[in-house]
Design an enzyme around this catalytic site. Structure first.
Site, PDB file in Angstrom:
ATOM      1  NE  ARG A   1     -13.766 -42.298 -68.735  1.00 47.59           N
ATOM      2  CZ  ARG A   1     -14.969 -42.067 -68.794  1.00 47.59           C
ATOM      3  NH1 ARG A   1     -15.479 -40.664 -68.573  1.00 47.59           N
ATOM      4  NH2 ARG A   1     -15.846 -42.973 -68.758  1.00 47.59           N
TER       5      ARG A   1
ATOM      6  CD  GLN B   1     -22.311 -47.604 -69.330  1.00 45.85           C
ATOM      7  OE1 GLN B   1     -21.580 -46.667 -68.677  1.00 45.85           O
ATOM      8  NE2 GLN B   1     -23.354 -48.038 -68.922  1.00 45.85           N
TER       9      GLN B   1
ATOM     10  NE  ARG C   1     -19.448 -48.050 -65.636  1.00 48.65           N
ATOM     11  CZ  ARG C   1     -18.954 -47.132 -66.471  1.00 48.65           C
ATOM     12  NH1 ARG C   1     -19.649 -46.047 -66.685  1.00 48.65           N
ATOM     13  NH2 ARG C   1     -17.482 -46.864 -65.919  1.00 48.65           N
TER      14      ARG C   1
ATOM     15  CB  CYS D   1     -23.193 -45.125 -71.479  1.00 51.78           C
ATOM     16  SG  CYS D   1     -22.909 -43.969 -72.805  1.00 51.78           S
TER      17      CYS D   1
ATOM     18  CG  HIS E   1     -17.215 -47.048 -71.805  1.00 48.52           C
ATOM     19  ND1 HIS E   1     -16.323 -47.146 -70.659  1.00 48.52           N
ATOM     20  CD2 HIS E   1     -18.132 -46.154 -71.462  1.00 48.52           C
ATOM     21  CE1 HIS E   1     -16.917 -46.614 -69.805  1.00 48.52           C
ATOM     22  NE2 HIS E   1     -17.857 -45.580 -70.124  1.00 48.52           N
TER      23      HIS E   1
ATOM     24  CG  ASP F   1     -22.912 -42.602 -76.328  1.00 46.48           C
ATOM     25  OD1 ASP F   1     -22.836 -41.899 -75.389  1.00 46.48           O
ATOM     26  OD2 ASP F   1     -21.662 -42.917 -76.568  1.00 46.48           O
TER      27      ASP F   1
HETATM   28  N1  NVA Z   1     -19.206 -42.031 -76.542  1.00 46.05           N
HETATM   29  C1  NVA Z   1     -19.144 -41.302 -75.126  1.00 46.05           C
HETATM   30  C2  NVA Z   1     -19.392 -42.282 -73.906  1.00 46.05           C
HETATM   31  C3  NVA Z   1     -19.201 -41.696 -72.617  1.00 46.05           C
HETATM   32  C4  NVA Z   1     -19.366 -42.374 -71.516  1.00 46.05           C
HETATM   33  C5  NVA Z   1     -18.049 -40.673 -74.929  1.00 46.05           C
HETATM   34  O1  NVA Z   1     -16.787 -41.376 -75.376  1.00 46.05           O
HETATM   35  O2  NVA Z   1     -17.960 -39.502 -74.688  1.00 46.05           O
HETATM   36  N1   CP Z   2     -20.917 -43.687 -68.741  1.00 44.91           N
HETATM   37  C1   CP Z   2     -19.860 -43.325 -68.155  1.00 44.91           C
HETATM   38  O1   CP Z   2     -18.553 -43.775 -68.515  1.00 44.91           O
HETATM   39  O2   CP Z   2     -19.779 -42.161 -67.580  1.00 44.91           O
HETATM   40  P1   CP Z   2     -18.715 -40.991 -67.029  1.00 44.91           P
HETATM   41  O3   CP Z   2     -18.187 -40.430 -68.278  1.00 44.91           O
HETATM   42  O4   CP Z   2     -19.406 -40.118 -66.205  1.00 44.91           O
HETATM   43  O5   CP Z   2     -17.601 -41.825 -66.349  1.00 44.91           O
END
Ligand code: NVA
Ligand code: CP
Length: 314
Positions: free
Chosen positions: A112, A142, A302, A274, A139, A234
């Site tokens: 990540r 997800q 997930r 998400c 992502h 989101d």
């Molecule tokens: N768009 C959000 C998704 C988190 C799972 C982020 O990147 O923070």
């Molecule tokens: N939806 C998601 O990826 O959650 P986290 O940021 O908690 O991993």
């Protein structure tokens, strides 16, 4: 869903759903359903015995971290949580060297991070599969779990309409690509200046065209949500955009998913997010905690979707 015995994904990276065929995605969804059933029946299934997944986190996570780690344990393997603060990457060791070194120890890497290019570079140098656990642009884990959830609730994917209301961010991109692959119409409504990236929209439109679906990008949330089967939103400020959060609250206010807006969706629409969510910002409590919300089944999926990935790739 079509299940083809000839699908072979060993060793493949999972950086974006754009790299997977419709058949491969359907195969993964089918496998996820099988693994979920095994899990729910209390059946032990440990094909990854002796295998290790390295998980690199340059941003925080609840779901991704826990579901990958638990998934590896349930499949008989092991997962290592590596925060970039603790890795030599944080002190300037290159992505390429990190990829080559980790390839000597582990069987797969989940990462990540911020720039999508970093994940691509890691995959280029790693001898083992690399899984994108979220970048600024995508992502896919997800979105795979989201397809699984939609399939469970609606009994099909092709021919449905998904409306995504909010920031044209990594989730918007992942969902557009996922929908395009499975032949689901997708409409994205974002404020002016916050639309999804043009290159990804173009790619999604091309893929959608091959699968008889449409991708629409608009600045009108009411246009996007009209007749939607799936309503998705989101956060307005993603990880790394915290400094813009206050400014965004004003810009995104007309894009809040609330009762008035969801009235325009199909009567039996399902709501997805998400997570993490900011109640009172991108979605009101009555919608996210209402009867048509499937957010916890979605979060749970997930685990199952990623177990299918791990079994197939590692
Ligand atoms: N768009 C959000 C998704 C988190 C799972 C982020 O990147 O923070
Ligand atoms: N939806 C998601 O990826 O959650 P986290 O940021 O908690 O991993």
């Amino acid at each position: 869903m079509n299940m083809t015995a000839t699908i072979q994904l060993k060793g493949k990276d999972f950086l974006t759903l754009a790299d997977y065929s419709k058949e491969e995605i359907e195969y993964l969804l089918h496998l996820a359903l099988e693994l979920k059933e095994k899990q729910q029946n209390g059946e032990r299934y440990t094909p990854l015995s002796g295998k290790t997944l390295a998980m690199i986190f340059e941003k925080p996570s609840t779901r991704t971290r826990v579901s990958f780690e638990v998934g590896m344990v349930q499949l008989g393997g092991h997962a290592l949580h590596l925060s970039s603060r603790d890795l030599q990457i944080g002190r300037g060791e290159t992505i390429a060297d990190t990829a080559r070194v980790l390839s000597e120890y582990v069987d797969g890497i989940m990462i990540r991070t911020f720039e999508h290019e970093k994940v691509e570079e890691l995959a280029q140098y790693a001898k083992i599969p690399v899984i994108n656990g979220l970048t600024d642009d995508d992502h896919p884990c997800q979105a795979l779990a989201d397809l699984l959830t939609i399939y469970e609730v609606k009994g099909k994917l092709q021919g449905l309409k998904l409306a995504y209301i909010g920031d044209g961010n990594n989730m918007a991109h992942a969902l557009m690509l996922a929908a395009a692959k499975v032949g689901m119409d997708c409409a994205i409504a974002s404020p002016k200046g916050y639309e999804p990236k043009e290159t990804i929209v173009k790619k999604a439109k091309h893929i959608a065209g091959e699968n008889g679906a449409t991708i629409v990008v608009t600045n009108d949330p009411y246009e996007a949500i009209a007749n939607a089967d799936v309503v998705y939103t989101d956060v307005w400020a993603s990880m790394g955009q915290e400094a813009e959060a206050n400014e965004r609250i004003h810009i995104f206010a007309p894009f809040q998913v609330n009762e008035a807006l969801v009235q325009q969706a199909k009567q039996d629409f399902m709501f997805l997010h998400c997570l993490p969510a900011h109640r009172g910002e991108e979605v009101t409590e009555d919608v996210i905690d209402g009867k048509q919300s499937y957010i916890f089944q979605q979060a749970g999926n997930r685990l199952h979707a990623q177990k299918a990935l791990l079994v197939s790739l590692l």
